[in-house]
Structure formats: C-alpha cells, structure tokens
Scaffold this motif. Structure first.
Motif, mmCIF file in Angstrom:
data_model
loop_
_atom_site.group_PDB
_atom_site.id
_atom_site.type_symbol
_atom_site.label_atom_id
_atom_site.label_comp_id
_atom_site.label_asym_id
_atom_site.label_seq_id
_atom_site.Cartn_x
_atom_site.Cartn_y
_atom_site.Cartn_z
ATOM 1 N N ASP A 221 0.820 -1.208 0.000
ATOM 2 C CA ASP A 221 0.000 0.000 0.000
ATOM 3 C C ASP A 221 0.858 1.263 0.000
ATOM 4 O O ASP A 221 0.369 2.343 -0.331
ATOM 5 C CB ASP A 221 -0.954 0.013 1.194
ATOM 6 N N LEU A 222 2.137 1.114 0.331
ATOM 7 C CA LEU A 222 3.055 2.244 0.319
ATOM 8 C C LEU A 222 3.673 2.461 -1.068
ATOM 9 O O LEU A 222 4.368 3.455 -1.282
ATOM 10 C CB LEU A 222 4.172 2.024 1.341
ATOM 11 N N LEU A 223 3.374 1.537 -1.996
ATOM 12 C CA LEU A 223 3.926 1.603 -3.355
ATOM 13 C C LEU A 223 2.808 1.731 -4.387
ATOM 14 O O LEU A 223 2.957 1.313 -5.526
ATOM 15 C CB LEU A 223 4.755 0.346 -3.647
ATOM 16 N N ALA A 224 1.701 2.314 -3.989
ATOM 17 C CA ALA A 224 0.507 2.350 -4.833
ATOM 18 C C ALA A 224 0.628 3.303 -6.019
ATOM 19 O O ALA A 224 -0.156 3.202 -6.967
ATOM 20 C CB ALA A 224 -0.715 2.724 -4.001
ATOM 21 N N ASP A 225 1.579 4.233 -5.964
ATOM 22 C CA ASP A 225 1.731 5.184 -7.067
ATOM 23 C C ASP A 225 3.204 5.534 -7.230
ATOM 24 O O ASP A 225 4.071 5.076 -6.480
ATOM 25 C CB ASP A 225 0.890 6.435 -6.832
ATOM 26 N N GLU A 226 3.484 6.350 -8.237
ATOM 27 C CA GLU A 226 4.864 6.726 -8.536
ATOM 28 C C GLU A 226 5.507 7.458 -7.374
ATOM 29 O O GLU A 226 6.682 7.235 -7.059
ATOM 30 C CB GLU A 226 4.898 7.599 -9.799
ATOM 31 N N ALA A 227 4.757 8.319 -6.704
ATOM 32 C CA ALA A 227 5.311 9.068 -5.578
ATOM 33 C C ALA A 227 5.747 8.116 -4.467
ATOM 34 O O ALA A 227 6.808 8.295 -3.857
ATOM 35 C CB ALA A 227 4.285 10.071 -5.052
ATOM 36 N N GLY A 228 4.920 7.098 -4.208
ATOM 37 C CA GLY A 228 5.275 6.138 -3.185
ATOM 38 C C GLY A 228 6.520 5.351 -3.549
ATOM 39 O O GLY A 228 7.399 5.122 -2.698
ATOM 40 N N CYS A 229 6.618 4.936 -4.791
ATOM 41 C CA CYS A 229 7.801 4.191 -5.232
ATOM 42 C C CYS A 229 9.059 5.049 -5.144
ATOM 43 O O CYS A 229 10.121 4.582 -4.711
ATOM 44 C CB CYS A 229 7.598 3.682 -6.658
ATOM 45 N N ARG A 230 8.938 6.310 -5.521
ATOM 46 C CA ARG A 230 10.098 7.198 -5.438
ATOM 47 C C ARG A 230 10.494 7.444 -3.981
ATOM 48 O O ARG A 230 11.688 7.504 -3.656
ATOM 49 C CB ARG A 230 9.799 8.525 -6.153
ATOM 50 N N ARG A 231 9.519 7.599 -3.119
ATOM 51 C CA ARG A 231 9.816 7.805 -1.695
ATOM 52 C C ARG A 231 10.589 6.613 -1.142
ATOM 53 O O ARG A 231 11.580 6.790 -0.428
ATOM 54 C CB ARG A 231 8.530 8.018 -0.911
ATOM 55 N N TRP A 232 10.145 5.407 -1.490
ATOM 56 C CA TRP A 232 10.801 4.236 -0.926
ATOM 57 C C TRP A 232 12.160 3.962 -1.558
ATOM 58 O O TRP A 232 13.077 3.485 -0.886
ATOM 59 C CB TRP A 232 9.872 3.032 -0.999
ATOM 60 N N ALA A 233 12.324 4.288 -2.807
ATOM 61 C CA ALA A 233 13.657 4.183 -3.401
ATOM 62 C C ALA A 233 14.621 5.112 -2.677
ATOM 63 O O ALA A 233 15.768 4.743 -2.372
ATOM 64 C CB ALA A 233 13.598 4.503 -4.886
ATOM 65 N N LYS A 234 14.158 6.318 -2.352
ATOM 66 C CA LYS A 234 14.995 7.284 -1.637
ATOM 67 C C LYS A 234 15.323 6.777 -0.225
ATOM 68 O O LYS A 234 16.470 6.896 0.247
ATOM 69 C CB LYS A 234 14.289 8.632 -1.567
ATOM 70 N N ILE A 235 14.321 6.188 0.453
ATOM 71 C CA ILE A 235 14.560 5.653 1.791
ATOM 72 C C ILE A 235 15.621 4.559 1.748
ATOM 73 O O ILE A 235 16.532 4.507 2.587
ATOM 74 C CB ILE A 235 13.241 5.105 2.387
ATOM 75 N N LEU A 236 15.531 3.683 0.745
ATOM 76 C CA LEU A 236 16.501 2.593 0.646
ATOM 77 C C LEU A 236 17.898 3.107 0.292
ATOM 78 O O LEU A 236 18.906 2.604 0.813
ATOM 79 C CB LEU A 236 16.037 1.565 -0.383
ATOM 80 N N VAL A 237 17.957 4.088 -0.583
ATOM 81 C CA VAL A 237 19.261 4.690 -0.914
ATOM 82 C C VAL A 237 19.915 5.244 0.346
ATOM 83 O O VAL A 237 21.113 5.038 0.591
ATOM 84 C CB VAL A 237 19.102 5.798 -1.973
ATOM 85 N N GLU A 238 19.139 5.939 1.146
ATOM 86 C CA GLU A 238 19.681 6.517 2.379
ATOM 87 C C GLU A 238 20.093 5.436 3.371
ATOM 88 O O GLU A 238 21.146 5.541 4.006
ATOM 89 C CB GLU A 238 18.650 7.449 3.006
ATOM 90 N N ALA A 239 19.294 4.395 3.502
ATOM 91 C CA ALA A 239 19.614 3.322 4.448
ATOM 92 C C ALA A 239 20.844 2.540 4.016
ATOM 93 O O ALA A 239 21.618 2.064 4.855
ATOM 94 C CB ALA A 239 18.420 2.386 4.590
ATOM 95 N N LEU A 240 21.021 2.402 2.703
ATOM 96 C CA LEU A 240 22.159 1.642 2.174
ATOM 97 C C LEU A 240 23.432 2.475 2.077
ATOM 98 O O LEU A 240 24.529 1.913 1.933
ATOM 99 C CB LEU A 240 21.820 1.103 0.782
ATOM 100 N N GLY A 241 23.285 3.796 2.151
ATOM 101 C CA GLY A 241 24.416 4.681 1.870
ATOM 102 C C GLY A 241 25.667 4.364 2.659
ATOM 103 O O GLY A 241 26.764 4.215 2.096
ATOM 104 N N GLY A 242 25.540 4.239 3.972
ATOM 105 C CA GLY A 242 26.709 4.017 4.804
ATOM 106 C C GLY A 242 27.389 2.695 4.526
ATOM 107 O O GLY A 242 28.620 2.634 4.373
ATOM 108 N N VAL A 243 26.607 1.633 4.431
ATOM 109 C CA VAL A 243 27.210 0.313 4.241
ATOM 110 C C VAL A 243 27.824 0.172 2.853
ATOM 111 O O VAL A 243 28.899 -0.415 2.696
ATOM 112 C CB VAL A 243 26.181 -0.814 4.513
ATOM 113 N N LEU A 244 27.182 0.730 1.827
ATOM 114 C CA LEU A 244 27.740 0.615 0.484
ATOM 115 C C LEU A 244 28.973 1.491 0.288
ATOM 116 O O LEU A 244 29.783 1.239 -0.615
ATOM 117 C CB LEU A 244 26.680 0.975 -0.566
ATOM 118 N N ALA A 245 29.131 2.508 1.119
ATOM 119 C CA ALA A 245 30.308 3.375 1.024
ATOM 120 C C ALA A 245 31.532 2.759 1.690
ATOM 121 O O ALA A 245 32.650 3.258 1.520
ATOM 122 C CB ALA A 245 30.005 4.725 1.668
ATOM 123 N N ASP A 246 31.342 1.684 2.425
ATOM 124 C CA ASP A 246 32.441 1.032 3.146
ATOM 125 C C ASP A 246 33.169 0.076 2.217
ATOM 126 O O ASP A 246 32.633 -0.968 1.824
ATOM 127 C CB ASP A 246 31.877 0.277 4.355
#
Length: 263
Positions: free
Chosen positions: A229-254
């Motif tokens: 239900d959080l991915l019901a539209d383009e805005a939701g998908c973009r929001r969650w892609a951004k959340i994942l990018v931020e969550a992955l940022g530190g570990v992928l930079a190592d």
C-alpha cells in the motif's frame, strides 16, 4: 542509464536488465517484477483481479528496483514473467515453484502440470533470468571487487484475513549480517518506520536467488520487503527508493564490504 519503466502486463520476456556505471559494485535484482503470462498459457484460469494482484507479482517492486539502481548507478536484473508461470525465487521442482494454489486462490492452469511442461517453463523463463544474474555478478567481480546484491520485494498489508501487518518494510537475510545489520539500524533510526527483521518473511526460509548468487560464494547481500500500500503510485515508489538509498548509503560506502566471506 536506461530510464526504464517496466510494463508488468507487457509482452513476456525472461528478464529485463539495466546497465550500471563502470564503477558499479552493486547488483539489484527483482524476482517478482512482472505479472505477464505467455500467450500459450492463456490466463491460467484466473480472472483479471487475480492476475493483477499479489498472487501474480510483487506490486511496486519493479519500479522501486529500477529507481534504486538508477540512484546507485548500478545494474539491475528484473524477471519478465509472472510468478504464476514459474517463481524465480524458488528451486525448480519445489511445489511452490509452479503453484496450483496461491494465497488461497486456485490456479487451474497450474493443476496437473507434468514434468515436460515444468521443464519447459524453467528452460524458457527461470534459467535465462538466473543466467543473466550470474553473468552480471561475474562481470562485476571480474572488475576486481566482490559485488554486493540487493533484492527488492513487496508484501500485502494483510494476508488470508489475518490481522494487518504492522511493518512498513522488512529486512530479510540469511547468515551474512554485513548488510542487514547496518541497514536495520539505519531504518530504525529514522523513527517513522516499523521495521521487520526477517519479517513478514524470513530470509532463512525463502531466499533462493540471494542464497544461490551471493550466499553460497560469500558475497554481501540483503533483501527488502516493502508493504504494497506504500507503493501504490509513482510518488510512493520514489519515496521508498529514496529511503533505501539513504539506508544503504553508509554500508555501500564502506570499501571493506566488498569481499567474499562465507558465513
């Protein structure tokens, strides 16, 4: 990078792939990206509602996978047919690989599938997808660095009439905690999300793709389950892609992440 917007009901193909930058060290995969069914299988005996539901695919997952790969500048491989044709995150031969019942819904077109038909579906759809993943992993690894794999899935807000699922996102993993542990910490630190650790599914039970292409050879990996239900539209998908990018940022930079280490 190709600005790809997947059509879940388009012409079936074994997979879609996106190229990343020359410095890419990550591969994004999406096992249930499509609801497409080959013409030769008709509608598998299902109505339009079922064929457009979670029974057939992970709603929103493909779009998040593409947006995530574009943001990270990395390649991605997405399945091109419905999980009802053959589930790309199951071992062929497993009863759930070509399900006769899914989420309490009968799939008449999968009832009585014989070995020849099952082998044909695996040959046409399952193995090309996994061969592409293997080839992409090999290409990244030949660059001199052991790559990391990230899988994207989505889950229903409730299942089989049970209580609503409270999680906004689940982090799934098996034995290797190198990505899961810091990502769980980063998501929980936001304070606005209910985050599941191996919930609503466990990466120790359903993890064919990552176990096969990453875990068995010691590549770092993690899988995300996002509530649909959080991915019901383009805005939701973009929001969650951004959340994942931020969550992955530190570990992928190592730089220390990118090594093979079997757990």
């Amino acid at each position: 990078m190709l600005k790809f917007i997947p059509d879940p009901h388009g012409t079936p193909v074994a997979f879609h792939s996106l190229d990343g930058g020359v410095q890419a060290r990550v591969l994004v995969v999406c096992d249930h990206a499509s609801a497409a069914i080959p013409a030769g299988l008709g509608d598998l005996g299902l109505d339009d509602v079922a064929r457009n539901s979670h029974v057939a695919w992970d709603i929103g997952a493909a779009r998040v996978a593409v947006l995530l790969a574009e943001a990270l500048g990395c390649p991605a491989v997405l399945s091109g047919v419905s999980r009802l044709v053959i589930d790309c995150n199951r071992q062929p031969g497993d009863p759930s690989s070509i399900p006769a019942t899914s989420c309490c819904i009968r799939v008449p077109g999968n009832e009585g599938v014989d070995e020849a038909e099952a082998d044909a579906r695996a040959r046409d759809w399952f193995w090309p997808y996994h061969t592409e993943i293997g080839d992409r992993v090999a290409h990244l690894w030949r660059g001199g660095t052991a790559p990391a794999l990230v899988a994207i899935h989505s889950f229903t807000p409730c299942i089989d009439g049970q209580m609503p699922r409270p999680w906004h996102v689940g982090v799934l993993w098996n034995r290797d905690p190198r990505m899961a542990a810091p990502v769980l910490a980063a998501l929980r630190a936001r304070g606005d999300l209910v985050v599941g650790d191996n919930q609503p599914y466990s990466g120790r039970e359903i993890n064919y793709t990552l176990d096969t292409h990453a875990g068995v050879v010691g590549l770092p990996n993690v899988s995300f389950e996002i509530r649909q239900d959080l991915l019901a539209d383009e805005a939701g998908c973009r929001r969650w892609a951004k959340i994942l990018v931020e969550a992955l940022g530190g570990v992928l930079a190592d730089d220390g992440l990118y090594r093979a280490e079997v757990y």
